[in-house]
Write an enzyme that holds these catalytic residues in place. Structure first.
Site, PDB file in Angstrom:
ATOM      1  N   GLY A  27       0.775  -1.243   0.000  1.00  0.00           N
ATOM      2  CA  GLY A  27       0.000   0.000   0.000  1.00  0.00           C
ATOM      3  C   GLY A  27       0.804   1.290   0.000  1.00  0.00           C
TER       4      GLY A  27
ATOM      5  N   CYS B 254       8.734  -4.975 -11.728  1.00  0.00           N
ATOM      6  CA  CYS B 254       9.874  -4.268 -12.322  1.00  0.00           C
ATOM      7  C   CYS B 254      10.940  -5.212 -12.874  1.00  0.00           C
ATOM      8  CB  CYS B 254      10.479  -3.320 -11.302  1.00  0.00           C
ATOM      9  SG  CYS B 254      10.890  -4.135  -9.769  1.00  0.00           S
TER      10      CYS B 254
ATOM     11  N   SER C 117       8.356  -2.276  -2.339  1.00  0.00           N
ATOM     12  CA  SER C 117       7.501  -1.107  -2.144  1.00  0.00           C
ATOM     13  C   SER C 117       8.200   0.181  -2.603  1.00  0.00           C
ATOM     14  CB  SER C 117       7.078  -1.038  -0.674  1.00  0.00           C
ATOM     15  OG  SER C 117       6.071  -0.082  -0.514  1.00  0.00           O
TER      16      SER C 117
HETATM   17  N1  SAH Z   1       3.607  -0.512  -4.842  1.00  0.00           N
HETATM   18  C1  SAH Z   1       3.560  -1.756  -4.103  1.00  0.00           C
HETATM   19  C2  SAH Z   1       4.481  -2.831  -4.632  1.00  0.00           C
HETATM   20  C3  SAH Z   1       4.417  -3.150  -6.075  1.00  0.00           C
HETATM   21  S1  SAH Z   1       5.437  -4.541  -6.473  1.00  0.00           S
HETATM   22  C4  SAH Z   1       3.863  -1.477  -2.634  1.00  0.00           C
HETATM   23  O1  SAH Z   1       3.896  -0.336  -2.209  1.00  0.00           O
HETATM   24  O2  SAH Z   1       4.081  -2.421  -1.886  1.00  0.00           O
HETATM   25  C5  SAH Z   1       4.448  -5.327  -7.682  1.00  0.00           C
HETATM   26  C6  SAH Z   1       3.255  -6.064  -7.114  1.00  0.00           C
HETATM   27  O3  SAH Z   1       2.488  -6.536  -8.216  1.00  0.00           O
HETATM   28  C7  SAH Z   1       3.570  -7.282  -6.267  1.00  0.00           C
HETATM   29  O4  SAH Z   1       2.986  -7.121  -5.007  1.00  0.00           O
HETATM   30  C8  SAH Z   1       2.945  -8.458  -7.036  1.00  0.00           C
HETATM   31  O5  SAH Z   1       2.348  -9.418  -6.182  1.00  0.00           O
HETATM   32  C9  SAH Z   1       1.891  -7.772  -7.879  1.00  0.00           C
HETATM   33  N2  SAH Z   1       1.564  -8.443  -9.146  1.00  0.00           N
HETATM   34  C10 SAH Z   1       2.412  -8.814 -10.106  1.00  0.00           C
HETATM   35  N3  SAH Z   1       1.761  -9.332 -11.165  1.00  0.00           N
HETATM   36  C11 SAH Z   1       0.435  -9.283 -10.873  1.00  0.00           C
HETATM   37  C12 SAH Z   1      -0.751  -9.661 -11.560  1.00  0.00           C
HETATM   38  N4  SAH Z   1      -0.687 -10.192 -12.775  1.00  0.00           N
HETATM   39  N5  SAH Z   1      -1.944  -9.472 -10.948  1.00  0.00           N
HETATM   40  C13 SAH Z   1      -1.995  -8.927  -9.710  1.00  0.00           C
HETATM   41  N6  SAH Z   1      -0.910  -8.539  -9.019  1.00  0.00           N
HETATM   42  C14 SAH Z   1       0.298  -8.707  -9.583  1.00  0.00           C
END
Ligand code: SAH
Length: 390
Positions: A18, A83, A375
């Site tokens: 989050g 990423c 995150s």
């Molecule tokens: N902004 C977030 C982290 C993003 S990291 C934070 O603050 O924590 C990318 C996230 O995308 C990961 O939690 C991963 O589980 C999710 N993710 C990756 N591919 C996905 C998909 N196809 N559907 C749903 N979630 C996905």
């Protein structure tokens, strides 16, 4: 000045723990997150723990239908897609990587939505700016009548003692326009960190890749490749006369006993073997390196470690190590520096997650570091959100 007054409906894609939601709260915009989407059950547990009333879609984004998207009736999309396809250390699968599929899926749906979001923010690693996926993103935005700005920005640029250089895109749909500039807390223009012009030909794309590769490991070097925009003349230096360019890490640390507990101790064998390649900092340091999701699991290049001994210089220790061969004595010398890992709470603090951010009890330390490594810095995003809504 924030232009919107009515509550805006936000969808947080790839919501993790989050980070974007915390940024939204910090920036003070009248907004509600109507859906948080993530496939990772552990991340979702942490998210729900901190935002009990937000609806989480525990789903693969590709399984969400156009109809479901329409029903969300979103004004804002916040997205931090995986990423790994764009990191230089990875295979750089870019748009061929299966992990990019869900993002391409969203871009495809965007064009088909009856009501498209008026504002979009995307976060990714440095390296995304030279990818085909980014070109695809820009093309989609242009087709759907958005204006956008892209930045390479690190918390370190905002005076936070942590390096985490990331790609950001903020977009608004016509007739919204961007203000001419935004002044950061350090007195610099946000436009100092803008990515100028898009790569239009393959040659240009390749050239940008090379530049990016050369600058990869150094934020300072990377900055040189970012357009220099003169500071806004009308905004006087005076306003920032009291600004301290870099805060030390002291204010981000937990009050822990001087004797390092087992929990955060670094094994002597590890110190003997890897000590010299570790990024060792003290509470007076003004910089820590980027904490990755492998922190605590792997040593090299995954994040800084903290020297608790305030009187001893690490250079002195390195010097005395030169003349010693046996591991027993080496271990004794390393011990003197009293080095420990940063706690997950401290990394959360460096990400500017709020003081009351916490993990549910059942989340292991390794999981905590992993999630934090994925995150983002909420303060950086909040600055960009404010810019986007101004
Ligand atoms: N902004 C977030 C982290 C993003 S990291 C934070 O603050 O924590 C990318 C996230 O995308 C990961 O939690 C991963 O589980 C999710 N993710 C990756 N591919 C996905 C998909 N196809 N559907 C749903 N979630 C996905």
């Amino acid at each position: 000045m924030v232009e919107q007054q009515e509550e805006v409906r936000v969808v947080e894609f790839y919501s993790g723990i989050g980070g974007m939601h915390f940024a939204l709260k910090e920036c003070g915009i009248n907004a509600t997150v109507v859906a948080a989407l993530d496939i990772n059950t552990v991340a979702n547990q942490v998210y729900q723990h901190n935002f009990p009333s937000t609806k989480i879609f525990q789903r693969n984004i590709e399984s969400i239908t156009l109809k479901e998207f329409q029903a969300l009736n979103a004004d804002v999309f916040l997205m931090s897609p995986p990423c790994q396809p764009f990191t230089r250390s990875g295979k750089q699968g870019d748009n061929e990587d299966p992990r990019t599929k869900s993002f391409l899926y969203i871009l495809n749906l965007l064009g088909r939505l009856e009501k498209q979001p008026s504002h979009i923010l995307v976060e990714n690693v440095k390296g995304f700016e030279t990818s085909e996926t980014r070109n695809h993103l820009l093309q989609t935005l242009s087709t759907c009548n958005y204006v956008y700005k892209e930045f390479l920005l690190s918390p370190y640029h905002l005076g936070i003692p942590n390096q985490r250089l990331r790609y950001f895109l903020v977009a608004k749909q016509h007739p919204h326009q961007f203000v001419s500039d935004c002044l950061l807390e350090n007195g610099h223009s946000l436009y100092k960190y803008i990515i100028e012009n898009s790569a239009s030909s393959n040659d240009e794309l390749e050239e940008r890749r090379n530049v990016s590769a050369a600058a990869e490991f150094s934020e300072e070097a990377a900055e040189k490749h970012i357009a220099e925009v003169p500071k806004v003349a009308s905004l006087s230096q005076q306003k920032f006369a009291n600004y301290l360019p870099n805060r030390t890490i002291k204010m981000y640390l937990e009050e822990l006993p001087d004797i390092v507990t087992e929990e955060h101790k670094i094994d002597e064998k590890v110190l003997i073997r890897f000590g010299k390649v570790m990024d060792i900092v003290t509470e007076e340091s003004e910089r820590t390196m980027c904490f990755t999701k492998a922190y605590f699991h792997y040593i090299e290049g995954t994040g800084s470690v903290l020297q608790m001994n305030k009187t001893l210089q690490k250079s002195e220790v390195f010097q005395s190590l030169e003349s010693i061969d046996d591991d027993l004595n080496k271990g004794e010398i390393w011990k003197k520096l009293n080095i420990r890992y940063f706690t997950s709470k401290e990394i959360a603090n460096l990400h500017h997650l709020p003081a009351d951010f916490s993990f549910p009890k059942e989340i292991t330390r390794k999981q905590q570091y992993r999630l934090l490594g994925n995150s983002l810095n909420s303060h950086v995003v909040s600055v960009l959100l404010r810019f986007m809504f101004s």
